[in-house]
Design an enzyme around this catalytic site. Structure first.
Site, PDB file in Angstrom:
ATOM      1  N   SER A 192       0.852  -1.185   0.000  1.00  6.40           N
ATOM      2  CA  SER A 192       0.000   0.000   0.000  1.00  6.40           C
ATOM      3  C   SER A 192       0.889   1.238   0.000  1.00  6.40           C
ATOM      4  CB  SER A 192      -0.935   0.009   1.213  1.00  6.40           C
ATOM      5  OG  SER A 192      -0.195   0.121   2.422  1.00  6.40           O
ATOM      6  N   CYS A 193       0.255   2.405  -0.096  1.00  2.00           N
ATOM      7  CA  CYS A 193       0.996   3.675  -0.090  1.00  2.00           C
ATOM      8  C   CYS A 193       0.013   4.769   0.302  1.00  2.00           C
ATOM      9  CB  CYS A 193       1.647   3.931  -1.455  1.00  2.00           C
ATOM     10  SG  CYS A 193       0.481   3.902  -2.840  1.00  2.00           S
ATOM     11  N   GLY A 194       0.084   5.917  -0.346  1.00  2.00           N
ATOM     12  CA  GLY A 194      -0.863   6.982  -0.056  1.00  2.00           C
ATOM     13  C   GLY A 194      -2.138   6.876  -0.865  1.00  2.00           C
ATOM     14  N   GLY A 196      -2.290   4.391  -3.778  1.00  2.00           N
ATOM     15  CA  GLY A 196      -2.285   3.204  -4.627  1.00  2.00           C
ATOM     16  C   GLY A 196      -1.379   3.311  -5.832  1.00  2.00           C
ATOM     17  N   TRP A 221      -3.647   4.472   1.996  1.00  2.78           N
ATOM     18  CA  TRP A 221      -3.820   5.262   3.204  1.00  2.78           C
ATOM     19  C   TRP A 221      -4.885   6.347   3.079  1.00  2.78           C
ATOM     20  CZ3 TRP A 221      -2.798   3.816   7.787  1.00  2.78           C
ATOM     21  CH2 TRP A 221      -2.925   4.737   8.838  1.00  2.78           C
TER      22      TRP A 221
END
Length: 239
Positions: A192-194, A196, A221
């Site tokens: 995951s990240c901020g 996608g 996120w």
């Protein structure tokens, strides 16, 4: 967020891409959004897709030719692709679709799957955001999003799997970076990240190491941190 199968198929068809075609993706930053496009093609069943390592900057640095403006045909295709996506979501008819999708649900995760994994811990969860954001030491760049990380997840900032030329690290260096964080290639992984996007860079790096089944939490996120009932951890130094 990931488009619907019909929207993706319609847009790709409008661009003139067919299932028999080999597709090379690049972007203007080296490796950034190209990884997201690569991942989307794979989610929808197209494996004949690659990312140009280093992107346009390294293409130029290597002395290869570039065009300074897009052709009229390319511009028309992009406009058509944008138009058909809008029509699909409005329920309007679109031109015949020539690209056939084969959705692979195991490559894209939902919020509920991430919640379940917090208890189950079957998947190793890696987060591509910067360490300060992961730790909860700095505010999120988007309003209304809490700071911190998903409980049990580990931080591998996406830029740490790239070299100074914004190319993927070689296989040995990539393996060392994942091993440093305790990530085993023998166990399943979700990234995951901020939003996608950069999570797909981690998935690309693991793909280089032969791990081709990495899932991406599409909402990432931005979705998780916006909820009031999702658990959030912060590092001790941030409290």
């Amino acid at each position: 967020m990931l488009p619907s199968e019909k929207a993706f198929a319609a847009a790709v068809s409008a661009l003139g891409i067919e299932n028999k075609d080999k597709v090379i993706i690049y972007d203007g930053k080296g490796i950034f959004s190209a990884a997201r496009v690569w991942w989307m093609f794979r989610v929808f069943g197209h494996d004949k897709v690659w990312v140009l390592d280093g992107g346009l900057p390294q293409w130029r640095a290597s002395g290869y030719e570039v065009e300074t403006s897009a052709s009229g045909d390319a511009i028309l295709k992009v406009m058509k692709a944008s138009d058909v996506i809008e029509k699909v979501y409005q329920g309007q008819p679109v031109a015949p679709i020539s690209f056939t999708t084969n959705f692979r649900p195991h490559l894209v995760w939902s919020l509920e799957q991430v919640k379940y994994n917090i208890e189950d811990r079957k998947y190793q969860h890696i987060d591509a955001r910067g360490k300060a954001r992961f730790d909860g030491a700095v505010p999120e760049p988007r309003k209304g999003i809490r700071s911190g990380h998903v409980p049990g997840s580990k931080c591998i900032p996406f830029n740490e799997v790239l070299n100074d030329r914004k190319e993927l690290l070689d296989s040995n260096e990539l393996a060392k970076r994942f091993e440093k964080e305790g990530i085993s290639l023998d166990s399943p992984v979700v990234a995951s990240c901020g939003t996608g996007v950069t999570a797909c860079i981690l998935a690309l790096g693991l793909h280089r190491l032969g791990k081709c089944d990495v899932a991406v939490y599409d909402g990432s996120w931005t979705e998780w941190g916006a909820q009031s009932d999702t658990p959030v951890d912060v590092s001790a130094s941030a409290t």
